[in-house]
Design a protein around this motif. Structure first.
Motif, PDB file in Angstrom:
ATOM      1  N   LEU A 227     -44.369 -56.980 -41.826  1.00  0.00           N
ATOM      2  CA  LEU A 227     -45.434 -57.899 -41.414  1.00  0.00           C
ATOM      3  C   LEU A 227     -46.746 -57.601 -42.137  1.00  0.00           C
ATOM      4  CD1 LEU A 227     -44.741 -58.209 -37.572  1.00  0.00           C
ATOM      5  CD2 LEU A 227     -44.386 -59.958 -39.326  1.00  0.00           C
ATOM      6  N   ILE A 228     -47.030 -56.341 -42.408  1.00  0.00           N
ATOM      7  CA  ILE A 228     -48.237 -55.994 -43.172  1.00  0.00           C
ATOM      8  C   ILE A 228     -48.179 -56.656 -44.553  1.00  0.00           C
ATOM      9  CG2 ILE A 228     -49.435 -54.111 -44.351  1.00  0.00           C
ATOM     10  CD1 ILE A 228     -48.756 -52.336 -41.942  1.00  0.00           C
ATOM     11  N   THR A 229     -47.034 -56.567 -45.193  1.00  0.00           N
ATOM     12  CA  THR A 229     -46.865 -57.177 -46.517  1.00  0.00           C
ATOM     13  C   THR A 229     -47.095 -58.687 -46.464  1.00  0.00           C
ATOM     14  OG1 THR A 229     -45.258 -55.483 -47.137  1.00  0.00           O
ATOM     15  CG2 THR A 229     -45.247 -57.519 -48.418  1.00  0.00           C
ATOM     16  N   LEU A 230     -46.624 -59.320 -45.391  1.00  0.00           N
ATOM     17  CA  LEU A 230     -46.687 -60.777 -45.302  1.00  0.00           C
ATOM     18  C   LEU A 230     -48.036 -61.304 -44.805  1.00  0.00           C
ATOM     19  CD1 LEU A 230     -43.170 -61.438 -43.715  1.00  0.00           C
ATOM     20  CD2 LEU A 230     -43.856 -61.850 -46.087  1.00  0.00           C
ATOM     21  N   LEU A 231     -48.745 -60.502 -43.980  1.00  0.00           N
ATOM     22  CA  LEU A 231     -49.933 -61.018 -43.297  1.00  0.00           C
ATOM     23  C   LEU A 231     -51.256 -60.468 -43.825  1.00  0.00           C
ATOM     24  CD1 LEU A 231     -48.607 -60.840 -39.614  1.00  0.00           C
ATOM     25  CD2 LEU A 231     -48.747 -62.869 -41.074  1.00  0.00           C
ATOM     26  N   ALA A 232     -51.235 -59.398 -44.623  1.00  0.00           N
ATOM     27  CA  ALA A 232     -52.478 -58.745 -45.044  1.00  0.00           C
ATOM     28  C   ALA A 232     -53.435 -59.689 -45.761  1.00  0.00           C
ATOM     29  CB  ALA A 232     -52.167 -57.540 -45.929  1.00  0.00           C
ATOM     30  N   GLY A 233     -52.917 -60.663 -46.477  1.00  0.00           N
ATOM     31  CA  GLY A 233     -53.805 -61.568 -47.218  1.00  0.00           C
ATOM     32  C   GLY A 233     -53.938 -62.945 -46.604  1.00  0.00           C
ATOM     33  N   LYS A 234     -53.378 -63.130 -45.403  1.00  0.00           N
ATOM     34  CA  LYS A 234     -53.376 -64.462 -44.784  1.00  0.00           C
ATOM     35  C   LYS A 234     -54.567 -64.668 -43.856  1.00  0.00           C
ATOM     36  CE  LYS A 234     -48.669 -66.239 -44.896  1.00  0.00           C
ATOM     37  NZ  LYS A 234     -47.631 -66.903 -44.083  1.00  0.00           N
ATOM     38  N   GLU A 235     -55.013 -65.924 -43.786  1.00  0.00           N
ATOM     39  CA  GLU A 235     -56.013 -66.325 -42.808  1.00  0.00           C
ATOM     40  C   GLU A 235     -55.307 -67.083 -41.677  1.00  0.00           C
ATOM     41  OE1 GLU A 235     -59.152 -65.718 -42.625  1.00  0.00           O
ATOM     42  OE2 GLU A 235     -59.518 -64.789 -44.574  1.00  0.00           O
ATOM     43  N   PRO A 236     -55.818 -67.006 -40.432  1.00  0.00           N
ATOM     44  CA  PRO A 236     -56.929 -66.147 -40.032  1.00  0.00           C
ATOM     45  C   PRO A 236     -56.503 -64.679 -39.965  1.00  0.00           C
ATOM     46  CG  PRO A 236     -55.969 -67.176 -38.103  1.00  0.00           C
ATOM     47  CD  PRO A 236     -55.243 -67.752 -39.291  1.00  0.00           C
ATOM     48  N   LYS A 237     -57.403 -63.814 -39.559  1.00  0.00           N
ATOM     49  CA  LYS A 237     -57.089 -62.390 -39.469  1.00  0.00           C
ATOM     50  C   LYS A 237     -55.997 -62.152 -38.426  1.00  0.00           C
ATOM     51  CE  LYS A 237     -60.575 -61.151 -36.009  1.00  0.00           C
ATOM     52  NZ  LYS A 237     -61.828 -60.425 -35.757  1.00  0.00           N
ATOM     53  N   THR A 238     -55.326 -61.028 -38.547  1.00  0.00           N
ATOM     54  CA  THR A 238     -54.273 -60.646 -37.600  1.00  0.00           C
ATOM     55  C   THR A 238     -54.681 -59.376 -36.869  1.00  0.00           C
ATOM     56  OG1 THR A 238     -52.502 -61.608 -38.941  1.00  0.00           O
ATOM     57  CG2 THR A 238     -51.871 -59.909 -37.355  1.00  0.00           C
ATOM     58  N   VAL A 239     -54.516 -59.384 -35.564  1.00  0.00           N
ATOM     59  CA  VAL A 239     -54.710 -58.184 -34.750  1.00  0.00           C
ATOM     60  C   VAL A 239     -53.327 -57.659 -34.386  1.00  0.00           C
ATOM     61  CG1 VAL A 239     -55.633 -57.218 -32.620  1.00  0.00           C
ATOM     62  CG2 VAL A 239     -56.894 -59.020 -33.826  1.00  0.00           C
ATOM     63  N   MET A 240     -53.039 -56.419 -34.765  1.00  0.00           N
ATOM     64  CA  MET A 240     -51.734 -55.816 -34.501  1.00  0.00           C
ATOM     65  C   MET A 240     -51.868 -54.804 -33.375  1.00  0.00           C
ATOM     66  SD  MET A 240     -48.984 -54.348 -37.313  1.00  0.00           S
ATOM     67  CE  MET A 240     -48.895 -55.931 -38.164  1.00  0.00           C
ATOM     68  N   LEU A 241     -51.254 -55.109 -32.225  1.00  0.00           N
ATOM     69  CA  LEU A 241     -51.291 -54.219 -31.065  1.00  0.00           C
ATOM     70  C   LEU A 241     -50.116 -53.254 -31.166  1.00  0.00           C
ATOM     71  CD1 LEU A 241     -52.055 -56.915 -28.332  1.00  0.00           C
ATOM     72  CD2 LEU A 241     -53.679 -55.523 -29.639  1.00  0.00           C
ATOM     73  N   LEU A 329     -37.492 -62.836 -42.670  1.00  0.00           N
ATOM     74  CA  LEU A 329     -38.952 -62.814 -42.801  1.00  0.00           C
ATOM     75  C   LEU A 329     -39.322 -62.735 -44.285  1.00  0.00           C
ATOM     76  CD1 LEU A 329     -40.354 -60.407 -40.049  1.00  0.00           C
ATOM     77  CD2 LEU A 329     -40.853 -62.823 -40.324  1.00  0.00           C
ATOM     78  N   GLU A 330     -40.049 -63.709 -44.758  1.00  0.00           N
ATOM     79  CA  GLU A 330     -40.462 -63.712 -46.157  1.00  0.00           C
ATOM     80  C   GLU A 330     -41.777 -64.472 -46.287  1.00  0.00           C
ATOM     81  OE1 GLU A 330     -37.672 -67.512 -47.441  1.00  0.00           O
ATOM     82  OE2 GLU A 330     -36.936 -65.480 -47.772  1.00  0.00           O
ATOM     83  N   GLY A 331     -42.326 -64.495 -47.488  1.00  0.00           N
ATOM     84  CA  GLY A 331     -43.661 -65.041 -47.703  1.00  0.00           C
ATOM     85  C   GLY A 331     -43.859 -66.474 -47.282  1.00  0.00           C
ATOM     86  N   SER A 332     -42.781 -67.247 -47.218  1.00  0.00           N
ATOM     87  CA  SER A 332     -42.923 -68.662 -46.908  1.00  0.00           C
ATOM     88  C   SER A 332     -42.826 -68.974 -45.419  1.00  0.00           C
ATOM     89  CB  SER A 332     -41.837 -69.457 -47.645  1.00  0.00           C
ATOM     90  OG  SER A 332     -40.542 -69.001 -47.247  1.00  0.00           O
ATOM     91  N   PHE A 333     -42.623 -67.957 -44.568  1.00  0.00           N
ATOM     92  CA  PHE A 333     -42.443 -68.260 -43.147  1.00  0.00           C
ATOM     93  C   PHE A 333     -43.760 -68.747 -42.527  1.00  0.00           C
ATOM     94  CE2 PHE A 333     -44.572 -64.360 -42.216  1.00  0.00           C
ATOM     95  CZ  PHE A 333     -44.843 -64.331 -40.852  1.00  0.00           C
ATOM     96  N   SER A 334     -43.647 -69.647 -41.571  1.00  0.00           N
ATOM     97  CA  SER A 334     -44.834 -70.232 -40.951  1.00  0.00           C
ATOM     98  C   SER A 334     -44.974 -69.748 -39.513  1.00  0.00           C
ATOM     99  CB  SER A 334     -44.749 -71.765 -40.977  1.00  0.00           C
ATOM    100  OG  SER A 334     -43.583 -72.203 -40.299  1.00  0.00           O
TER     101      SER A 334
END
Length: 369
Positions: A227-241, A329-334
Motif C-alpha cells: 500500500l505504501i508503494t501504491l499510495l505514497a504519491g496519490k492524492e488526497p493524503k492517506t492516514v495509516m492506522l 493490488l496494483e497501480g491502477s486500482f481505484s
C-alpha cells in the motif's frame, strides 16, 4: 440481582479485533456496577488501558498461531493442533488459579477454548461456529462444527456477535447450521457504537483516505509495504492506522502517507468517518467497527485466511463493501467511496440484543449462587 460481580474478560490474541470487540462488553458491565478484570497479553492489555479506567489487568496471555508467507492459514492451524491443545489444557488450569485468587464470579472468553469452569458462570464468544474451508475441502467443515459444538457446550452461554435473521454480517459462518441451546446472538459488538467523537475544530480537518492495518505478521507487513508503494504519491493524503497501542504516540510520514501508531476511540472514530475512502482487512471485528460507524471500505482479505476471504466476498455480493485480493493490488486500482448502504437496523437491533445477553449472563450467575 444488583450484587457486584467480579467479571474476567479474556480475548484471543490473534490481532487486536478480539480485544476491541470486548471493550463495549466490559464498559457496559462496568456501568452495571461490576468489577472488571482483563486477562491477556501485553498488546491487548495496552489497548484496554487506553480505553478504560478502574479495571484490574492480569497477565494471562493465550495461544497465538501466527501466519505464514507461503502456506494457507487452515494448514498452519492443522500443523499446530498439538500446540493448540496444550494451550487449551494449560490455560484451563491457569484459569482455576485466577478464579480462586481474585474470587471471579463470571468469565467471558472470546474464542479462547479452555476458559470454562463448572463452578462459575462461563461465557464463550465467537462469530464462526462454522469454520470455513476451501471448496475442495468443504466436505470436512462438519468436523469443525462438531468440535466447536463440544467446546460451546462446556460453557454456560455462548454469544455470537451478530443478528439472528436474514439481516446479518457473518453469513454461513454462524447461520444455516444447528446451534447448541446455550447460544445467543448479542448483536454486533463495536467500541464505537456508544463512543462520542472528538470535538476537533472544523478548520483543522482535511481531506484524506484511511488505511486500517490489522492482523499478525508477516501478512500485515506485506500489505503495508504494498500500500505504501501504491499510495505514497496519490492524492488526497492517506492516514495509516498501524494498531500498536503499546507503542508511544506520534506519527511518521512517507510521501503523502501519515503513519499513526494508535488513536483513542474518539479520535479514531473521527478519522474514519471523515475519510473519503477506507481500506482494511476483512477481519470480522474490523467489519463490525465499520458498520457501527456507517462507513463502507475496500476489504483486502488476508491471503489463505478462509474466514476473511469468505466475509469479503459475502459482503461485497450484498453491495455493502468492495473487495480486492492482495495479489491484484496494483497501480491502477481505484478507491471506492466510504458511503454505506446497509440498513440502520444492524446497529439499532444490536444495542437491544447486547442488553438482553448481558442481562441473561448476570441472571445465570445469580441462579448459580
Amino acid at each position: 440481582m444488583n450484587e457486584k460481580k467480579n467479571i474476567l474478560i479474556c480475548p484471543l490474541e490473534w490481532g487486536l479485533g478480539h480485544a476491541a470487540r470486548m471493550i463495549p462488553v466490559a464498559k457496559r458491565l462496568q456501568e452495571l456496577n461490576n468489577n472488571i478484570f482483563i486477562g491477556s497479553g501485553k498488546t491487548h492489555l495496552a489497548l484496554f488501558r487506553s480505553e478504560m479506567r478502574g479495571v484490574t489487568f492480569l497477565d494471562f496471555s493465550g495461544f497465538r498461531p501466527g501466519y505464514s508467507k507461503y502456506f494457507p492459514q487452515y494448514l498452519i492451524m492443522l500443523l499446530k493442533t498439538p500446540l493448540l491443545f496444550y494451550h487449551i489444557i494449560s490455560e484451563h488450569f491457569r484459569l482455576k488459579r485466577i478464579i480462586k485468587e481474585h474470587q471471579i464470579d463470571i468469565v467471558i472468553s472470546d474464542n479462547r477454548f479452555g476458559l470454562w469452569n463448572r463452578k462459575i458462570t462461563s461465557v464463550y464468544v465467537t462469530h464462526m461456529p462454522r469454520i470455513p474451508m476451501p471448496k475442495p475441502f468443504r466436505f470436512l467443515e462438519f468436523l469443525g462444527v462438531l468440535l466447536h459444538r463440544i467446546i460451546i457446550k462446556q460453557y454456560t452461554l455462548c454469544l455470537i456477535p451478530d443478528l439472528p435473521g436474514e439481516l446479518n454480517l457473518s453469513g454461513r459462518l454462524s447461520h444455516g447450521i444447528r446451534l447448541p441451546d446455550n447460544v445467543r446472538f448479542s448483536g454486533i459488538l463495536s467500541r464505537f457504537i456508544s463512543c462520542e467523537s472528538s470535538k476537533t475544530d472544523v478548520k483543522e480537518r482535511s481531506v484524506h483516505n484511511t488505511v486500517i492495518l490489522s492482523g499478525p505478521e508477516p501478512q500485515r507487513g506485506m500489505l503495508k509495504r504494498k500500500l505504501i508503494t501504491l499510495l505514497a504519491g496519490k492524492e488526497p493524503k492517506t492516514v495509516m492506522l498501524e494498531g500498536y497501542p503499546e507503542k508511544e504516540k506520534g506519527n511518521q510520514k512517507n510521501g503523502n502517507i501519515i503513519f499513526l501508531n494508535h488513536l483513542a476511540s474518539p479520535l479514531m472514530k473521527e478519522m474514519i468517518t471523515e475519510s473519503e475512502s477506507v481500506i482494511s482487512r476483512s477481519g470480522y471485528s474490523t467489519i463490525m467497527d465499520l458498520v457501527s460507524l456507517n462507513c463502507s471500505a475496500l476489504l483486502i482479505p488476508t491471503p489463505g485466511q478462509t474466514e476473511q476471504e469468505y466475509l469479503a466476498q459475502y459482503l461485497a455480493e450484498k453491495g455493502w463493501f468492495h473487495t480486492i485480493t492482495q495479489r491484484k493490488l496494483e497501480g491502477s486500482f481505484s478507491l471506492p467511496s466510504s458511503e454505506a448502504g446497509w440498513p440502520g437496523e444492524l446497529v439499532r437491533e444490536s444495542k437491544v440484543l447486547l442488553e438482553k445477553a448481558l442481562e441473561e449472563i448476570l441472571e445465570k450467575n445469580h441462579e448459580q449462587n
